[in-house]
Design a protein around this motif. Structure first.
Motif, PDB file in Angstrom:
ATOM      1  N   ARG A  92      42.503  52.208  41.257  1.00 38.79           N
ATOM      2  CA  ARG A  92      43.639  51.906  42.127  1.00 38.79           C
ATOM      3  C   ARG A  92      43.791  50.400  42.321  1.00 38.79           C
ATOM      4  N   PHE A  93      42.678  49.711  42.506  1.00 36.50           N
ATOM      5  CA  PHE A  93      42.715  48.264  42.685  1.00 36.50           C
ATOM      6  C   PHE A  93      43.381  47.593  41.489  1.00 36.50           C
ATOM      7  N   PHE A  94      42.991  47.986  40.283  1.00 36.28           N
ATOM      8  CA  PHE A  94      43.534  47.337  39.097  1.00 36.28           C
ATOM      9  C   PHE A  94      44.944  47.808  38.738  1.00 36.28           C
ATOM     10  N   MET A  95      45.502  48.725  39.494  1.00 34.75           N
ATOM     11  CA  MET A  95      46.938  49.017  39.378  1.00 34.75           C
ATOM     12  C   MET A  95      47.748  48.024  40.214  1.00 34.75           C
ATOM     13  N   ARG A  96      47.057  47.278  41.075  1.00 41.20           N
ATOM     14  CA  ARG A  96      47.705  46.303  41.949  1.00 41.20           C
ATOM     15  C   ARG A  96      47.340  44.855  41.610  1.00 41.20           C
ATOM     16  N   HIS A  97      46.177  44.659  40.979  1.00 43.00           N
ATOM     17  CA  HIS A  97      45.674  43.319  40.681  1.00 43.00           C
ATOM     18  C   HIS A  97      45.238  43.236  39.226  1.00 43.00           C
ATOM     19  N   SER A  98      45.152  42.009  38.748  1.00 43.14           N
ATOM     20  CA  SER A  98      44.832  41.758  37.352  1.00 43.14           C
ATOM     21  C   SER A  98      43.342  41.581  37.107  1.00 43.14           C
ATOM     22  N   LEU A  99      42.904  42.023  35.950  1.00 43.23           N
ATOM     23  CA  LEU A  99      41.527  41.787  35.510  1.00 43.23           C
ATOM     24  C   LEU A  99      41.274  40.308  35.231  1.00 43.23           C
ATOM     25  N   LYS A 100      42.327  39.562  34.993  1.00 38.93           N
ATOM     26  CA  LYS A 100      42.173  38.122  34.790  1.00 38.93           C
ATOM     27  C   LYS A 100      41.865  37.430  36.119  1.00 38.93           C
ATOM     28  N   GLU A 101      42.417  37.953  37.178  1.00 38.80           N
ATOM     29  CA  GLU A 101      42.238  37.375  38.509  1.00 38.80           C
ATOM     30  C   GLU A 101      40.899  37.777  39.140  1.00 38.80           C
ATOM     31  N   ALA A 124      24.478  44.809  35.954  1.00 39.36           N
ATOM     32  CA  ALA A 124      25.566  43.937  35.477  1.00 39.36           C
ATOM     33  C   ALA A 124      25.075  42.987  34.394  1.00 39.36           C
ATOM     34  N   SER A 125      23.788  42.604  34.480  1.00 40.11           N
ATOM     35  CA  SER A 125      23.223  41.681  33.489  1.00 40.11           C
ATOM     36  C   SER A 125      22.480  42.411  32.368  1.00 40.11           C
ATOM     37  N   LYS A 126      22.607  43.739  32.355  1.00 37.64           N
ATOM     38  CA  LYS A 126      21.917  44.573  31.360  1.00 37.64           C
ATOM     39  C   LYS A 126      20.407  44.352  31.397  1.00 37.64           C
ATOM     40  N   GLY A 127      19.885  44.185  32.612  1.00 32.64           N
ATOM     41  CA  GLY A 127      18.452  44.039  32.803  1.00 32.64           C
ATOM     42  C   GLY A 127      17.900  42.645  32.599  1.00 32.64           C
ATOM     43  N   GLU A 177      42.003  46.480  28.618  1.00 37.63           N
ATOM     44  CA  GLU A 177      41.919  46.881  30.016  1.00 37.63           C
ATOM     45  C   GLU A 177      41.114  48.173  30.159  1.00 37.63           C
ATOM     46  N   GLU A 178      41.363  49.136  29.299  1.00 36.78           N
ATOM     47  CA  GLU A 178      40.601  50.389  29.347  1.00 36.78           C
ATOM     48  C   GLU A 178      39.109  50.129  29.159  1.00 36.78           C
ATOM     49  N   LEU A 179      38.763  49.232  28.247  1.00 39.73           N
ATOM     50  CA  LEU A 179      37.362  48.915  27.993  1.00 39.73           C
ATOM     51  C   LEU A 179      36.721  48.259  29.217  1.00 39.73           C
ATOM     52  N   ASP A 180      37.408  47.291  29.812  1.00 39.77           N
ATOM     53  CA  ASP A 180      36.858  46.620  30.993  1.00 39.77           C
ATOM     54  C   ASP A 180      36.705  47.589  32.166  1.00 39.77           C
ATOM     55  N   ARG A 181      37.676  48.469  32.332  1.00 38.32           N
ATOM     56  CA  ARG A 181      37.567  49.472  33.400  1.00 38.32           C
ATOM     57  C   ARG A 181      36.400  50.430  33.131  1.00 38.32           C
ATOM     58  N   ALA A 182      36.220  50.806  31.874  1.00 36.26           N
ATOM     59  CA  ALA A 182      35.107  51.702  31.516  1.00 36.26           C
ATOM     60  C   ALA A 182      33.761  51.024  31.766  1.00 36.26           C
ATOM     61  N   LYS A 183      33.657  49.744  31.432  1.00 36.69           N
ATOM     62  CA  LYS A 183      32.423  49.002  31.708  1.00 36.69           C
ATOM     63  C   LYS A 183      32.150  48.967  33.209  1.00 36.69           C
ATOM     64  N   ALA A 184      33.191  48.742  33.992  1.00 33.47           N
ATOM     65  CA  ALA A 184      33.040  48.689  35.446  1.00 33.47           C
ATOM     66  C   ALA A 184      32.566  50.035  35.992  1.00 33.47           C
ATOM     67  N   HIS A 191      37.143  39.670  38.227  1.00 34.69           N
ATOM     68  CA  HIS A 191      36.243  40.195  37.194  1.00 34.69           C
ATOM     69  C   HIS A 191      35.886  41.648  37.510  1.00 34.69           C
ATOM     70  N   HIS A 192      35.869  42.463  36.467  1.00 31.32           N
ATOM     71  CA  HIS A 192      35.650  43.902  36.660  1.00 31.32           C
ATOM     72  C   HIS A 192      34.293  44.228  37.284  1.00 31.32           C
ATOM     73  N   TYR A 193      33.244  43.465  36.998  1.00 38.13           N
ATOM     74  CA  TYR A 193      31.951  43.751  37.623  1.00 38.13           C
ATOM     75  C   TYR A 193      31.947  43.390  39.111  1.00 38.13           C
ATOM     76  N   ASN A 194      32.641  42.320  39.472  1.00 34.61           N
ATOM     77  CA  ASN A 194      32.730  41.958  40.889  1.00 34.61           C
ATOM     78  C   ASN A 194      33.445  43.050  41.681  1.00 34.61           C
ATOM     79  N   ILE A 195      34.528  43.557  41.118  1.00 36.78           N
ATOM     80  CA  ILE A 195      35.284  44.596  41.815  1.00 36.78           C
ATOM     81  C   ILE A 195      34.516  45.914  41.791  1.00 36.78           C
ATOM     82  N   ALA A 196      33.805  46.193  40.722  1.00 38.06           N
ATOM     83  CA  ALA A 196      32.987  47.409  40.672  1.00 38.06           C
ATOM     84  C   ALA A 196      31.943  47.385  41.784  1.00 38.06           C
ATOM     85  N   ALA A 197      31.266  46.257  41.947  1.00 35.34           N
ATOM     86  CA  ALA A 197      30.254  46.137  42.996  1.00 35.34           C
ATOM     87  C   ALA A 197      30.888  46.313  44.370  1.00 35.34           C
ATOM     88  N   THR A 198      32.014  45.685  44.577  1.00 37.22           N
ATOM     89  CA  THR A 198      32.691  45.786  45.872  1.00 37.22           C
ATOM     90  C   THR A 198      33.184  47.199  46.126  1.00 37.22           C
TER      91      THR A 198
END
Length: 146
Positions: free
Chosen positions: A66-75, A110-113, A32-39, A77-84
């Motif tokens: 804050r969002f990921f304290m309420r919702h799951s990364l499985k539900e 998000a696609s690394k170029g 989770e920490e890694l996915d949040r850091a990527k986001a 995707h971290h890049y979708n939520i980062a963009a939003t």
């Protein structure tokens, strides 16, 4: 979800080990920490390219955590939520960007170029739909009073 009032945004270290991703979905704390850091990395890279104020980038990261304290990364995707979250932060911090200039930057980082998404393409429309669909979910998770 952490057993707290929805408007309480103070979390202990123990709370960070009991997020929806960890408790309900089997994510490890490290994953989770890694996915949040990527986001957050996506948020910072896109913010620099879009020439956004640092407060906008920081606000987007806070919204994401804050969002990921309420919702799951499985539900969600971290890049979708980062963009939003970055799109919402642009509105909150009055540093507005149109989706026509915003989405191509998000897709590039998000696609690394590896991908581009000029307006009118399928990729652009996919990201547009994701951002607009998840915007309300993010606002609800942040307890935004509509």
């Amino acid at each position: 979800m952490v057993d707290r009032e929805w408007t309480d945004w103070k979390f202990t270290r123990e709370d960070l080990k009991r997020t929806p991703s960890v408790v309900a979905c089997g994510w490890t704390v490290e994953r989770e920490e890694l996915d949040r850091a990527k986001a957050c990395g996506l948020i910072h890279s896109a913010s620099r390219k879009l020439q956004l104020p640092q407060i906008t980038s920081a606000s987007a990261c806070v919204f994401l955590h804050r969002f990921f304290m309420r919702h799951s990364l499985k539900e969600y995707h971290h890049y979708n939520i980062a963009a939003t979250c970055l799109f919402v932060a642009c509105k909150a911090e009055e540093s507005l960007r149109k989706l026509e200039s915003f989405i191509p930057v998000i897709v590039y980082y998000a696609s690394k170029g590896n991908r581009k998404a000029p307006p009118g393409t399928t990729e652009f429309e996919k990201w547009r739909a994701v951002i607009l669909r998840t915007e309300v979910v993010v606002l609800q998770a942040l307890c935004f009073d509509m």
